[in-house]
Each structure stands twice: as structure tokens, then as C-alpha cells.
Design an enzyme around this catalytic site. Structure first.
Site, PDB file in Angstrom:
ATOM      1  N   THR A 113       1.513  -4.897   4.007  1.00  0.00           N
ATOM      2  CA  THR A 113       1.305  -5.364   5.388  1.00  0.00           C
ATOM      3  C   THR A 113       0.645  -6.740   5.449  1.00  0.00           C
ATOM      4  O   THR A 113       0.808  -7.451   6.436  1.00  0.00           O
ATOM      5  CB  THR A 113       0.418  -4.372   6.166  1.00  0.00           C
ATOM      6  OG1 THR A 113      -0.817  -4.207   5.457  1.00  0.00           O
ATOM      7  CG2 THR A 113       1.098  -3.043   6.324  1.00  0.00           C
ATOM      8  N   ASP A 114      -0.102  -7.106   4.394  1.00  0.00           N
ATOM      9  CA  ASP A 114      -0.905  -8.331   4.495  1.00  0.00           C
ATOM     10  C   ASP A 114      -0.079  -9.573   4.819  1.00  0.00           C
ATOM     11  O   ASP A 114      -0.499 -10.404   5.618  1.00  0.00           O
ATOM     12  CB  ASP A 114      -1.696  -8.565   3.192  1.00  0.00           C
ATOM     13  CG  ASP A 114      -2.828  -7.545   3.029  1.00  0.00           C
ATOM     14  OD1 ASP A 114      -3.148  -6.852   4.011  1.00  0.00           O
ATOM     15  OD2 ASP A 114      -3.383  -7.451   1.919  1.00  0.00           O
ATOM     16  N   ASP A 167       1.466  -6.354  -4.698  1.00  0.00           N
ATOM     17  CA  ASP A 167       0.650  -6.395  -3.490  1.00  0.00           C
ATOM     18  C   ASP A 167       1.167  -7.617  -2.729  1.00  0.00           C
ATOM     19  O   ASP A 167       1.423  -8.662  -3.335  1.00  0.00           O
ATOM     20  CB  ASP A 167      -0.826  -6.591  -3.889  1.00  0.00           C
ATOM     21  CG  ASP A 167      -1.752  -6.546  -2.691  1.00  0.00           C
ATOM     22  OD1 ASP A 167      -1.569  -7.347  -1.755  1.00  0.00           O
ATOM     23  OD2 ASP A 167      -2.675  -5.715  -2.682  1.00  0.00           O
ATOM     24  N   SER A 168       1.320  -7.511  -1.425  1.00  0.00           N
ATOM     25  CA  SER A 168       1.974  -8.613  -0.714  1.00  0.00           C
ATOM     26  C   SER A 168       1.133  -9.882  -0.668  1.00  0.00           C
ATOM     27  O   SER A 168       1.624 -10.934  -0.273  1.00  0.00           O
ATOM     28  CB  SER A 168       2.401  -8.187   0.686  1.00  0.00           C
ATOM     29  OG  SER A 168       1.317  -8.158   1.573  1.00  0.00           O
ATOM     30  N   THR A 207       0.813  -1.225   0.000  1.00  0.00           N
ATOM     31  CA  THR A 207       0.000   0.000   0.000  1.00  0.00           C
ATOM     32  C   THR A 207       0.840   1.265   0.000  1.00  0.00           C
ATOM     33  O   THR A 207       0.477   2.270  -0.617  1.00  0.00           O
ATOM     34  CB  THR A 207      -0.920   0.019   1.250  1.00  0.00           C
ATOM     35  OG1 THR A 207      -1.870  -1.020   1.098  1.00  0.00           O
ATOM     36  CG2 THR A 207      -1.658   1.329   1.401  1.00  0.00           C
ATOM     37  N   THR A 238      -1.419 -22.876  18.951  1.00  0.00           N
ATOM     38  CA  THR A 238      -2.733 -22.482  19.471  1.00  0.00           C
ATOM     39  C   THR A 238      -3.433 -21.449  18.590  1.00  0.00           C
ATOM     40  O   THR A 238      -2.784 -20.598  17.979  1.00  0.00           O
ATOM     41  CB  THR A 238      -2.615 -21.937  20.914  1.00  0.00           C
ATOM     42  OG1 THR A 238      -3.904 -21.468  21.329  1.00  0.00           O
ATOM     43  CG2 THR A 238      -1.624 -20.796  21.032  1.00  0.00           C
ATOM     44  N   GLN A 239      -4.762 -21.524  18.578  1.00  0.00           N
ATOM     45  CA  GLN A 239      -5.556 -20.496  17.883  1.00  0.00           C
ATOM     46  C   GLN A 239      -5.621 -19.205  18.693  1.00  0.00           C
ATOM     47  O   GLN A 239      -6.016 -18.162  18.177  1.00  0.00           O
ATOM     48  CB  GLN A 239      -6.986 -21.009  17.653  1.00  0.00           C
ATOM     49  CG  GLN A 239      -7.068 -22.134  16.659  1.00  0.00           C
ATOM     50  CD  GLN A 239      -8.475 -22.699  16.509  1.00  0.00           C
ATOM     51  OE1 GLN A 239      -9.454 -22.073  16.894  1.00  0.00           O
ATOM     52  NE2 GLN A 239      -8.564 -23.882  15.942  1.00  0.00           N
ATOM     53  N   CYS A 240      -5.277 -19.278  19.988  1.00  0.00           N
ATOM     54  CA  CYS A 240      -5.260 -18.060  20.820  1.00  0.00           C
ATOM     55  C   CYS A 240      -4.153 -17.150  20.320  1.00  0.00           C
ATOM     56  O   CYS A 240      -3.104 -17.626  19.887  1.00  0.00           O
ATOM     57  CB  CYS A 240      -4.957 -18.392  22.277  1.00  0.00           C
ATOM     58  SG  CYS A 240      -6.233 -19.358  23.058  1.00  0.00           S
TER      59      CYS A 240
HETATM   60  N1  ASP Z   1      -2.790  -5.317   0.201  1.00  0.00           N
HETATM   61  C1  ASP Z   1      -1.673  -4.533   0.678  1.00  0.00           C
HETATM   62  C2  ASP Z   1      -0.441  -5.416   0.684  1.00  0.00           C
HETATM   63  O1  ASP Z   1      -0.274  -6.199   1.565  1.00  0.00           O
HETATM   64  C3  ASP Z   1      -1.975  -4.004   2.034  1.00  0.00           C
HETATM   65  C4  ASP Z   1      -0.897  -3.145   2.646  1.00  0.00           C
HETATM   66  O2  ASP Z   1       0.192  -2.972   2.150  1.00  0.00           O
HETATM   67  O3  ASP Z   1      -1.164  -2.575   3.717  1.00  0.00           O
HETATM   68  O4  ASP Z   1       0.354  -5.329  -0.223  1.00  0.00           O
END
Ligand code: ASP
Length: 344
Positions: free
Chosen positions: A88-89, A56-57, A12, A273-275
Site C-alpha cells: 500500500t505504501d 515491500d512497495s 503486506t 497544492t499541499q491541501c
Molecule cells: N510496507 C508495505 C508495503 O507497502 C505496507 C503495505 O503493504 O501495506 O509494501
């Protein structure tokens, strides 16, 4: 001071709204650079290596991790530190994967990105990028302060293989539920010295990932067909089993026998764990004693991202059986808490 290498993969931070479709698509670095003239204000060199086609990640593959690792390896001696601009993904997966591939790091590798594109007035991208560069260049007595793969986001620097993206909208999008921050960022950057990783030996790169793996998430009412469909994937070598609480699963005989058969066929089952906080303790409850008995490996407090990439990494290295079990349960680069480290 040799300078910093900035590796731009996409995300992003470098996206713009496509006027036709309205969806966000990646800019190339030349376009992105116009939004961050501040980069030229550092008193040291900031060079850039950009992916020809920023992504895009969500499109990250194991090949992407190897490409980033190779860039760092090739330029390791030429720079004081590395900043990886990443979406971030899947940042937590990439940070975990890189922490296994880049062995005995003595220099910082800081992943960062943003929630809002850099072209937006309220972007968090500028601050994240500038702070990441500052951390990547920070030294004490001639040595890099951070000597590991870390994620810088908003006001925290976290160990990369301990992170998880928990928010789609907050600027502090990442958490590190089972390990304290390596540094906190305010008007000062306060490093937590005792939490920083230090390794012995020379830096080297181990580049291999096995992709014949799966994640099996337990849920109430799940059918044995669902379990068998996953465990019978052709060539499957390892499974991350996401269980309840401290490592519990239904005592259902069909489930235990399906898992046991998989283990007998050489498939490694790694229990996490899912926690979002805490760790697996097989045998604490009756509902996990059966897993322990059939040879399921306890993943302790590994995050899903670290568990999966660690399994891919160790299987890729050719480890199987007892040696795989031993390495999964002990830290490679600070990704898992061992009982000895808790009592230290
Ligand atoms: N879809 C974007 C990515 O992971 C989201 C981001 O960067 O925040 O490339």
C-alpha cells in the site's frame, strides 16, 4: 471468459512475521497461495505471475512499473482483466504511473493489497483480493465494465491516478479527494457509470520515465539554500512544487528569482497544492501571481503521486517547453480535472 491474470509484486498482503527479528518480510506466491484457497472457487481461470523476489512497495522503482506494464502488455489478449497485488505504501504512485504507460486500456487493471497480512485471522487481504478479481472479471454486453487502472481497497474502487494513501491503520487506507469512486462495494458492487473512463483507439504501451526530477515542498521559514540545493541538482529536468492553498508561495524575491532561473534553464516547475482536496489557481492571490508570471505550470487538482509520475512520464517521452506544459495541464487518463470537464 478467458480469465484473470494476477500479478503478485509483494506488500503486506503476502508478508509473515520473521520470528527472529519480528519484522514483516514477503512470502513467495506458493506460500501465499495456501492462505487463499478461495482463488480456486472462481468459475474462470485465475493465473498467477509472481515477482521472483516479492518486494515491500517502498522498494518500488520505475523499473518495477515497467515490469508490471510489460507483463500486462505481453498477456493483454489472453486475459479479460488484471489484478496487481501491491504494497500500500507506494500503490498510489504505481497506479498513477501505470495509468500513463498503459494507453487506451479496454480492460481492467485493478491494484489491491492489504493492511494486515493474509495469514492473520482478521486480514483485510482476502476480501480485497476476491473483490478485485470479481471487478477485474465484470462485463456488460461483452465489454469490460472498468477499462482503466483502478485501486480497490475496502469498500471503494477509485481511479488509480486520483488515489492517495491517507491512513497507516484503517482498512479504508485510500482516498480519492478530487474524483468520486468508480464503484462502491457492499453486498452489491455498484458501478458509477458516468465516472468510468472510456478511451478511443487501440491499446498500446509507452514505456519511459525520467528520474531527474524532484519535489520541492514550501514551508514557512524555509531558507533559500534549501530551494537552491534542490534547483541545482545536476541534470534536473522537472520539479513538483508543493505550495499552500490554491497554489500560493512566499513573494520572496530570492525564491521567485531562483525559480525563474530554473525555468530559463529549461527546468519545468509544476505547481500543486499541499491541501488534500481542491486545486491550484495561479493568480487568484497575489502570492501566486508571481509564479504564473515566470512560467510555472499549474498542476490543477493533481495529487502529488499523479503529478510526479506524470512529469516523469512526459519528460521521459522527451517533451519540453510548451508541449510539456500543454500535456501536463490536460488529462492523459482522467488524472486532472479541466475547467471544461467541470462545466460538462
Ligand atoms: N510496507 C508495505 C508495503 O507497502 C505496507 C503495505 O503493504 O501495506 O509494501
Amino acid at each position: 471468459m478467458k480469465g484473470i491474470l494476477l500479478i503478485y509484486t509483494g506488500g503486506t498482503i503476502g508478508m509473515m512475521e520473521d520470528p527472529a527479528s519480528g519484522s514483516l518480510t514477503p512470502l513467495n506466491f506458493q506460500e501465499l497461495r495456501t492462505y487463499i484457497p478461495e482463488i480456486r472457487r472462481f468459475s474462470f481461470r485465475v493465473d498467477v505471475k509472481a515477482f521472483d523476489k516479492p518486494i515491500d512497495s517502498s522498494d518500488v522503482q520505475t523499473q518495477t512499473w515497467l515490469e508490471i506494464a510489460d507483463l500486462i502488455h505481453q498477456h493483454y489478449d489472453q486475459y479479460d482483466g488484471f489484478v496487481v497485488l501491491h504494497g500500500t505504501d507506494t500503490m498510489a504512485y504505481s497506479a498513477s504511473a501505470l495509468s500513463f504507460v498503459l494507453r487506451n486500456l479496454k480492460k481492467p487493471v485493478i491494484l489491491t493489497g492489504s493492511q494486515l497480512p493474509i495469514g492473520k485471522l482478521r486480514t483485510d487481504g482476502k476480501e480485497n483480493l476476491i473483490t478485485a478479481i470479481e471487478i477485474a472479471s465484470a462485463k456488460r454486453n461483452g465489454d469490460a465494465i472498468v477499462q482503466e487502472v483502478a485501486v480497490l481497497f475496502d469498500s471503494n474502487l477509485f481511479r488509480g491516478n486520483r488515489t492517495h494513501k491517507y491512513s497507516t491503520e484503517n482498512f479504508d487506507a485510500f482516498v480519492s479527494p478530487n474524483y468520486p469512486p468508480l464503484a462502491t462495494v457492499g453486498i452489491y458492487i455498484k458501478y458509477e457509470w458516468k465516472h468510468l473512463l472510456r478511451t478511443q483507439g487501440d491499446f498500446f504501451v509507452e514505456r519511459h520515465f525520467e528520474t531527474d526530477v524532484a519535489i520541492l515542498k514550501i514551508f514557512p521559514g524555509m531558507s533559500i539554500d534549501y530551494v537552491n540545493a534542490i534547483l541545482n541538482i545536476p541534470r534536473l529536468k522537472g520539479v513538483v512544487l508543493e505550495t499552500y492553498g490554491s497554489g500560493n508561495a512566499p513573494k520572496d524575491a530570492a525564491l521567485i528569482s531562483a525559480l525563474q532561473k530554473a525555468i530559463e534553464n529549461g527546468i519545468c516547475i509544476l505547481n500543486i497544492t499541499q491541501c488534500s482536496k481542491g486545486f491550484v489557481e495561479q493568480g487568484r492571490y497575489d502570492t501566486s501571481a508571481g509564479l504564473q508570471k515566470i512560467g510555472v505550470t499549474s498542476g490543477g487538482d493533481l495529487t502529488t503521486e499523479a503529478a510526479l509520475t506524470k512529469l516523469m512520464f512526459l519528460l521521459g517521452k522527451g517533451l519540453r517547453g510548451k508541449s510539456l506544459h500543454e500535456q501536463l495541464t490536460s488529462p492523459i487518463s482522467g488524472e486532472i480535472t479541466t475547467f471544461s470537464s467541470i462545466s460538462d
